[in-house]
Design a protein around this motif. Structure first.
Motif, PDB file in Angstrom:
ATOM      1  N   PHE A 123       0.872  -1.352  -0.075  1.00 34.37           N
ATOM      2  CA  PHE A 123      -0.099  -0.010  -0.029  1.00 34.37           C
ATOM      3  C   PHE A 123       0.822   1.259   0.076  1.00 34.37           C
ATOM      4  O   PHE A 123       0.466   2.295  -0.493  1.00 34.37           O
ATOM      5  CB  PHE A 123      -1.167  -0.002   1.265  1.00 34.37           C
ATOM      6  CG  PHE A 123      -2.083  -0.929   1.069  1.00 34.37           C
ATOM      7  CD1 PHE A 123      -2.884  -1.150  -0.144  1.00 34.37           C
ATOM      8  CD2 PHE A 123      -2.489  -1.641   2.182  1.00 34.37           C
ATOM      9  CE1 PHE A 123      -3.780  -1.977  -0.085  1.00 34.37           C
ATOM     10  CE2 PHE A 123      -3.743  -2.306   2.179  1.00 34.37           C
ATOM     11  CZ  PHE A 123      -4.336  -2.645   0.952  1.00 34.37           C
ATOM     12  N   ALA A 124       1.943   1.205   0.551  1.00 36.64           N
ATOM     13  CA  ALA A 124       2.805   2.250   0.703  1.00 36.64           C
ATOM     14  C   ALA A 124       3.596   2.726  -0.610  1.00 36.64           C
ATOM     15  O   ALA A 124       3.722   3.914  -0.884  1.00 36.64           O
ATOM     16  CB  ALA A 124       4.071   2.053   1.917  1.00 36.64           C
ATOM     17  N   GLU A 125       3.841   1.770  -1.318  1.00 41.82           N
ATOM     18  CA  GLU A 125       4.738   2.107  -2.535  1.00 41.82           C
ATOM     19  C   GLU A 125       3.816   1.722  -3.863  1.00 41.82           C
ATOM     20  O   GLU A 125       2.686   0.861  -3.708  1.00 41.82           O
ATOM     21  CB  GLU A 125       5.859   0.862  -2.837  1.00 41.82           C
ATOM     22  CG  GLU A 125       6.723   1.128  -1.496  1.00 41.82           C
ATOM     23  CD  GLU A 125       8.089   0.117  -1.735  1.00 41.82           C
ATOM     24  OE1 GLU A 125       7.803  -0.894  -2.585  1.00 41.82           O
ATOM     25  OE2 GLU A 125       9.064  -0.132  -0.838  1.00 41.82           O
ATOM     26  N   GLU A 126       4.166   2.203  -4.810  1.00 42.47           N
ATOM     27  CA  GLU A 126       3.543   2.041  -5.990  1.00 42.47           C
ATOM     28  C   GLU A 126       3.948   0.590  -6.876  1.00 42.47           C
ATOM     29  O   GLU A 126       5.113   0.607  -6.847  1.00 42.47           O
ATOM     30  CB  GLU A 126       3.774   3.217  -7.111  1.00 42.47           C
ATOM     31  CG  GLU A 126       2.969   2.982  -8.573  1.00 42.47           C
ATOM     32  CD  GLU A 126       3.023   4.015  -9.578  1.00 42.47           C
ATOM     33  OE1 GLU A 126       2.410   4.103 -10.462  1.00 42.47           O
ATOM     34  OE2 GLU A 126       4.096   4.652  -9.458  1.00 42.47           O
ATOM     35  N   VAL A 127       2.897  -0.262  -7.096  1.00 43.37           N
ATOM     36  CA  VAL A 127       3.291  -1.410  -7.255  1.00 43.37           C
ATOM     37  C   VAL A 127       3.049  -1.512  -9.016  1.00 43.37           C
ATOM     38  O   VAL A 127       1.962  -1.382  -9.276  1.00 43.37           O
ATOM     39  CB  VAL A 127       2.504  -2.851  -6.853  1.00 43.37           C
ATOM     40  CG1 VAL A 127       3.113  -4.136  -7.479  1.00 43.37           C
ATOM     41  CG2 VAL A 127       2.931  -2.604  -5.253  1.00 43.37           C
ATOM     42  N   PHE A 128       3.938  -1.472  -9.816  1.00 47.19           N
ATOM     43  CA  PHE A 128       3.753  -0.978 -11.072  1.00 47.19           C
ATOM     44  C   PHE A 128       3.807  -2.551 -12.073  1.00 47.19           C
ATOM     45  O   PHE A 128       4.800  -2.904 -12.807  1.00 47.19           O
ATOM     46  CB  PHE A 128       4.805  -0.068 -11.791  1.00 47.19           C
ATOM     47  CG  PHE A 128       4.357   0.718 -12.953  1.00 47.19           C
ATOM     48  CD1 PHE A 128       3.287   1.565 -12.730  1.00 47.19           C
ATOM     49  CD2 PHE A 128       4.986   0.416 -14.189  1.00 47.19           C
ATOM     50  CE1 PHE A 128       3.058   2.537 -13.634  1.00 47.19           C
ATOM     51  CE2 PHE A 128       4.503   1.305 -15.054  1.00 47.19           C
ATOM     52  CZ  PHE A 128       3.541   2.487 -14.791  1.00 47.19           C
ATOM     53  N   GLY A 129       2.708  -3.136 -11.778  1.00 49.10           N
ATOM     54  CA  GLY A 129       2.726  -4.536 -12.237  1.00 49.10           C
ATOM     55  C   GLY A 129       1.401  -5.208 -11.872  1.00 49.10           C
ATOM     56  O   GLY A 129       0.548  -4.568 -11.060  1.00 49.10           O
ATOM     57  N   PRO A 130       1.391  -6.420 -12.240  1.00 46.42           N
ATOM     58  CA  PRO A 130       0.039  -7.283 -11.947  1.00 46.42           C
ATOM     59  C   PRO A 130      -0.288  -7.818 -10.736  1.00 46.42           C
ATOM     60  O   PRO A 130      -0.392  -9.117 -10.457  1.00 46.42           O
ATOM     61  CB  PRO A 130       0.038  -8.350 -13.070  1.00 46.42           C
ATOM     62  CG  PRO A 130       1.448  -8.476 -13.292  1.00 46.42           C
ATOM     63  CD  PRO A 130       2.262  -7.545 -12.964  1.00 46.42           C
ATOM     64  N   VAL A 131      -0.145  -6.875  -9.747  1.00 51.12           N
ATOM     65  CA  VAL A 131      -0.263  -7.465  -8.437  1.00 51.12           C
ATOM     66  C   VAL A 131      -1.269  -6.660  -7.563  1.00 51.12           C
ATOM     67  O   VAL A 131      -1.299  -5.226  -7.481  1.00 51.12           O
ATOM     68  CB  VAL A 131       1.177  -7.406  -7.438  1.00 51.12           C
ATOM     69  CG1 VAL A 131       0.886  -7.821  -5.985  1.00 51.12           C
ATOM     70  CG2 VAL A 131       2.144  -8.237  -8.026  1.00 51.12           C
TER      71      VAL A 131
END
Length: 476
Positions: A377-385
Motif C-alpha cells: 500500500f505504501a509503494e506504487e506497485v507497477f505490475g499485475p499485483v
C-alpha cells in the motif's frame, strides 16, 4: 530506424545504436540511435529555426496536419499495433486500442484548433483590453514505455496545436512506435524541425532537454524521483513544467455496488497492460459485508486470464516491459510474503513453462487481508499485483484511500447518491471515477495532486499549458 532532426532521419553523433527487445521472447525487434547531448542541441536548434513559420500559421492550418496524420494512423493501425506489441509487450487488442487512442487525440486537437480565440473586455476608464494567447516556443517531451503512443499524443497534440515546436525523447525500451508516428506526421505535412525525436538514455538526452535554456517547457511522465530531478534541472531557466509522476489509485467497493461490474472493473483497472498504468487500480478496499463473495468472484475471474505473448490469440495479459520492472514487482511481493502481510490468493510468481522462460512474465496476483501499513500500500506497485483490504464502511475507506503520498486517480463503486457526493468531494485525486476506472478520453483534463505531479494534460486546459498570455490595454 534513425532519429528525426529537422525533418531528416539521421544517426546519432556517436554513431552508436541500442537494441530494442521483445519483452515476451527476448528477440531483437529493432535498433535506435544512441543519442546524446549534441544530438539534443541539434534538435533544439532545428526546432528554433522552425518555430517562426509554424507559430505564424493559423491554428486551423496547424490542426489540419494533425487531422491528416490521424487518418493515416488509422489506416496503418494493424502494422503500428503489431510494432507496439513487439516492443512493449501488451496484447495486440490493447495495442490496437492505443493506436486508435493516439488518432483520437490528434482529431480532438484538430477540432479545438478551429475555435482558438483570445478575450476582449471594455473596462471603461481603463480602456479596452485584449488578452492574446501565444505559443511558448520550443517544448520538450519525455515519455515512458508503458503507453508510449497515448502519452506521445497527450504531449504533442496540444503543443503543436498551440504553435510550439517539440523535441521528444521516447523511452529506451519502446521508442520504435513513437518514431513511426513522428514519420507519419511528417508525411502528413508537418514541416521539418517542428517535431524532432531524439532517442537515448534519460541521463543524457532527457537531462539535456530539461536543462537546455532553449527549451521553454518540459512535459515529463515517469516516476517521482526522476520527476524531481527534471524539476531541478529545469529550475535555473524557470521553465514551465508538467509532471505526471505515477500513482497508487484506490478503488472502494461499497456494499450496494454491482458486484459483477465491479469485478470486471478490477480486472481491467488492475491487469490492463500487465498493471503498468499510472492510473491502474493499485489498492482495493472492499466493504466487509461483501468481501468474501467479492474476493471469490474476483479470484475466479483473475485465474481465467491467459498470460502469454501479446501477439498470440486469446492472450489477456502480456509480460512486463523490462527486466528491472519485473524484479521490482518480485521484490515487493517477496517483501510482503516475508513480513506475512496478507494471503496470496492467486498468482504470486512467474508462470512456469518453456514459453515463459525468455520473457518478463508474472502471474496476475491477488493478496487478501493486507494490513494497512503494508509495503504494497505504501509503494506504487507497477505490475499485475493487487493488495486487498476490507473496511467496515465509508469513513475508514476514505481515510485509507487518502493515506498515500500519491493523488492521481481513485474510484468508488456504489449506487448511493450520498456516497457518490461525499466520495467525489473528499477523495484526494486529480480524477475520480464512479462505477468505472482507468478510461480517460482526450476531452478530460488529466493530472494529479501531492506526489503525483503538477499540471494537466488532455482537454482544452492542456492548450493553456503550452501558451502564455499577453494583456493589451488600449485607451483611445
Amino acid at each position: 530506424m534513425k532519429m528525426l532532426i529537422n525533418g531528416e532521419w539521421r544517426d546519432s553523433v556517436s554513431g552508436k545504436v541500442f537494441l530494442v527487445h521483445n519483452p515476451a521472447t527476448g528477440d531483437v525487434v529493432g535498433e535506435a540511435p544512441l543519442g546524446g547531448e549534441d544530438d539534443v542541441r541539434s534538435a533544439i536548434e532545428a526546432a528554433g529555426e522552425a518555430f517562426a513559420d509554424w507559430s505564424a500559421r493559423s491554428s486551423r492550418d496547424r490542426g489540419k496536419v494533425l487531422f491528416f496524420a490521424a487518418e493515416e494512423v488509422r489506416r496503418r493501425n494493424t502494422d503500428l499495433a503489431a510494432l507496439l506489441t513487439a516492443e512493449q509487450g501488451k496484447p495486440i487488442r490493447e495495442a490496437v486500442d492505443e493506436i486508435n487512442g493516439f488518432a483520437n487525440i490528434l482529431e480532438y486537437y484538430h477540432a479545438l484548433s478551429a475555435g482558438e480565440r483570445g478575450e476582449f473586455m471594455n473596462l471603461g476608464g481603463y480602456g479596452r483590453v485584449t488578452v492574446e494567447r501565444r505559443p511558448l516556443g520550443i517544448c520538450g517531451a519525455i515519455i515512458p514505455w508503458n503507453m508510449p503512443a497515448i502519452i506521445m499524443g497527450w504531449k504533442i497534440g496540444p503543443a503543436l496545436t498551440a504553435g510550439n515546436t517539440v523535441v521528444l525523447k521516447p523511452a529506451r525500451t519502446a521508442p520504435l512506435t513513437c518514431m513511426k508516428l513522428a514519420e507519419i506526421l511528417g508525411d502528413a505535412g508537418l514541416p521539418p524541425g517542428v517535431l524532432n525525436v531524439v532517442t537515448g538514455p534519460g541521463e543524457t538526452v532527457g537531462r539535456e532537454i530539461a536543462r537546455n535554456p532553449g527549451v521553454r517547457k518540459v512535459s515529463f511522465t515517469g516516476e517521482v524521483g526522476t520527476g524531481r530531478q527534471v524539476a531541478l534541472d529545469a529550475a535555473p531557466a524557470l521553465k514551465r513544467l508538467t509532471l505526471e509522476l505515477g500513482g497508487s489509485d484506490p478503488m472502494i467497493v461499497c456494499d450496494d455496488a454491482d458486484i459483477p461490474a465491479a469485478v470486471e472493473g478490477v480486472v481491467r483497472g488492475r491487469f490492463y497492460n500487465c498493471g503498468q498504468v499510472c492510473t491502474a487500480v493499485k489498492r482495493l478496499y472492499v466493504y466487509e459485508s461483501i468481501a468474501d463473495e467479492f474476493v471469490r468472484r474476483l479470484t475466479a475471474r483473475v485465474e481465467a486470464i491467459v498470460v502469454g505473448n501479446g501477439m498470440d490469440r486469446g492472450v489477456g495479459m502480456g509480460p512486463l516491459n523490462n527486466r528491472a520492472g519485473l524484479e521490482r514487482v518480485v521484490g515487493q511481493v517477496d517483501a510482503a510474503r516475508d513480513r506475512d502481510e496478507g494471503e496470496i490468493v492467486t498468482g504470486g510468481q512467474a508462470p512456469r513453462g518453456e514459453a515463459y522462460e525468455r520473457g518478463h512474465f508474472f502471474l496476475p496476483t491477488l493478496i487478501a487481508g493486507v494490513p494497512h501499513d503494508s509495503v504494497l500500500f505504501a509503494e506504487e506497485v507497477f505490475g499485475p499485483v493487487l493488495p486487498i483490504a476490507t473496511v467496515p464502511g465509508l469513513d475508514e475507506a476514505l481515510e485509507l484511500a487518502n493515506n498515500s503520498r500519491y493523488g492521481l486517480g481513485a474510484s468508488v463503486w456504489t449506487h448511493s447518491a450520498d456516497v457518490i457526493a461525499r466520495a467525489t468531494e473528499e477523495l484526494e485525486a486529480g480524477i475520480v471515477w464512479v462505477n468505472q476506472h482507468l478510461r480517460i478520453p482526450p476531452e478530460v483534463p488529466f493530472g494529479g495532486t501531492k506526489a503525483s505531479g503538477i499540471g494537466r494534460e488532455n482537454g482544452s486546459r492542456a492548450l493553456e499549458e503550452y501558451m502564455e498570455e499577453k494583456a493589451v490595454l488600449i485607451r483611445l
